[in-house]
Design an enzyme around this catalytic site. Structure first.
Site, PDB file in Angstrom:
ATOM      1  N   HIS A 102       0.880  -1.167   0.000  1.00 50.06           N
ATOM      2  CA  HIS A 102       0.000   0.000   0.000  1.00 50.06           C
ATOM      3  C   HIS A 102       0.926   1.228   0.000  1.00 50.06           C
ATOM      4  O   HIS A 102       1.995   1.193   0.614  1.00 50.06           O
ATOM      5  CB  HIS A 102      -0.844   0.113   1.271  1.00 50.06           C
ATOM      6  CG  HIS A 102      -1.734  -1.045   1.562  1.00 50.06           C
ATOM      7  ND1 HIS A 102      -1.303  -2.172   2.199  1.00 50.06           N
ATOM      8  CD2 HIS A 102      -3.058  -1.226   1.338  1.00 50.06           C
ATOM      9  CE1 HIS A 102      -2.312  -3.014   2.353  1.00 50.06           C
ATOM     10  NE2 HIS A 102      -3.399  -2.469   1.830  1.00 50.06           N
ATOM     11  N   ASP A 105       2.216   2.008   3.359  1.00 52.19           N
ATOM     12  CA  ASP A 105       3.174   1.082   3.980  1.00 52.19           C
ATOM     13  C   ASP A 105       4.588   1.538   3.671  1.00 52.19           C
ATOM     14  O   ASP A 105       5.456   1.490   4.518  1.00 52.19           O
ATOM     15  CB  ASP A 105       3.112  -0.351   3.403  1.00 52.19           C
ATOM     16  CG  ASP A 105       1.745  -0.959   3.401  1.00 52.19           C
ATOM     17  OD1 ASP A 105       0.964  -0.642   4.299  1.00 52.19           O
ATOM     18  OD2 ASP A 105       1.473  -1.774   2.484  1.00 52.19           O
TER      19      ASP A 105
END
Ligand code: XUL
Ligand code: CO
Length: 437
Positions: A102, A105
């Protein structure tokens, strides 16, 4: 390379089933050919950046326990760059070729969208360099549209248009970075795209908005020339009470209704299927039936807890069932087996990440060999083929061809009398599968 984070761990090698070394593969042998393809090509294993590198192992009752030195440091962007370097060291030692992330992240959210985008660009520089250094690849990217408080009532399905706009801007950037890194896919998991209660929800309007968002993504894909595959990842609930992409069938229906089916495949996650009251093999079959199985998030749940516990898959029956479908489909094209799984909070040391992934990879290697043996044996598929053989000719063939109607069925039945049917032999076939495990 700069700092080593796993200096006490060697490259994990295949040592064969008799090895007692827990830091070795007993079954996953990347170059071993099964059914005409190497194991490495069959699986296209991927690590989930959010779990492997970032998850602190906090749960609703307690703080994080994980020791993750690569995430330490006072400058969040520098820490994110160190994390990226650690991720590639990890993949390299584990022998995994792909990763998934993501946006949030890999780089921290800033105070503004512009700041967040700049953070993402800065870390993407490191990811790009590390990919070039190691040959590792991005299986898919995605945008985190569920963690920030602005998304507490959804992103594309938020009642607030400015939130929709923020989410769209975030997807736009995440797609651009995915393209820059040569990502082979891009995933939409509708984390909070659902509702907590219908008492305050206009469901139809929210679904229309979700359709709009995905159409905008399709348009942007064309505009920037991103050729990766789009995926939708079904999940019935958690964090929302009901998620619109609740299972494979609901996703396919949504995609058809909003004229998006040509642009999306499904990323089926094992435990999401279980949470939806299915098995993973059920959702794989539903996706395959629509020619829309794209990728797999491999994990498992715990039926005693019933949460989305994202555990590593170790059940050989389950990996066999998955591999039977994957082999039947002819394997992945853009997709892969992404370990969307986290170690237990009791397993807080970095080395536990290795044990967990090794276990998952070995479980899939065994599943592959067993599935191939079942296919080579042929009795299971012969049985199923024979079970439907009344449709191969005569009245069955006419039904399938659509050449007859009720009148002909009546005439046939009046002449034919009571149909003769055979046993389904479920227990015999379960025994047959067991013989291979
Ligand atoms: C959550 C989940 C996500 C998606 C990506 O249950 O599976 O991590 O895979 O957003
Ligand atoms: Co997932």
């Amino acid at each position: 390379m700069s700092q080593e984070y796993f200096s006490d761990i060697p490259k994990i090698a295949y040592e064969g089933p008799d090895s007692k070394n827990p830091l070795s593969f007993r079954h996953y042998n990347p170059e071993e050919v099964v059914g005409g393809k190497s194991m490495r090509e069959h699986f296209r294993f991927s690590i989930a950046y959010w779990h492997a590198m970032k998850n602190t192992l906090a749960d609703p009752f307690g703080v994080g326990t994980a020791i993750r030195p690569w995430n330490e440091g006072s400058d969040p962007v520098e820490a994110a760059k160190n994390c990226a370097r650690a991720a590639f060291e990890f993949m390299d030692k584990l022998g995994v070729d792909y990763y998934c992330f993501h946006d949030r992240d890999v780089a921290p959210e800033g105070a503004t969208l512009a700041e967040s985008n700049a953070n993402l660009d800065a870390v993407a520089d490191v990811l790009e360099a590390e990919q070039a250094r190691t040959g590792k690849k991005l299986l898919w990217g995605t945008a985190c549209l569920f963690a920030h408080s602005r998304y507490n009532q959804g992103a594309a399905t938020s009642p607030y248009a400015d939130v929709f706009a923020y989410a769209g801007a975030q997807v736009k950037k995440a797609m651009e970075v995915t393209k820059r890194l040569g990502g082979e896919g891009y995933t939409f998991w509708g984390g909070r795209e659902g509702y907590a209660s219908l008492v305050n929800t206009d469901m139809k309007r929210e679904l229309d908005h979700l359709g709009r968002m995905l159409h905008m993504a399709v348009d942007w894909k064309k505009e920037i020339g991103f050729t990766g595959q789009f995926y939708i990842e079904p999940k019935p609930r958690e964090p929302s009470t009901h998620q619109y992409d609740s299972d494979a069938a609901a996703c396919l229906n949504f995609l058809r209704e909003y004229d998006l089916l040509d642009h999306f495949k499904l990323n089926i996650e094992t435990n999401h299927a279980t949470l939806a009251g299915h098995t993973v093999q059920h959702d794989l079959e539903v996706a395959m039936g629509a020619n829309a199985l794209g990728s797999i998030d491999a994990n498992t749940g715990d039926t005693l807890i019933g949460w989305d516990t994202d555990q590593f898959p170790t059940d050989i029956y389950m990996t066999t069932e998955i591999m039977l479908r994957l082999l039947k489909m002819g394997g992945f094209t853009t997709g892969g087996l992404n370990f969307d799984a986290k170690v237990r909070r009791e397993s807080f040391e970095p080395v536990d990440l290795f044990y967990a992934h090794i276990g998952g990879m070995d479980a899939f290697a065994r599943g592959l060999k067993i599935a191939q043996a079942i296919i080579d044996d042929g009795r299971l598929s012969d049985f199923v083929k024979d079970r439907y053989s009344s449709y191969d000719s005569g009245i069955g063939a006419q039904i399938e061809a659509g050449s007859i109607g009720f009148k002909e069925l009546e005439a046939h039945t009046l002449a034919n009398g009571e149909p003769s049917i055979k046993s389904g032999r479920q227990e015999m076939l379960e025994n047959l599968v067991n013989d291979f495990i």
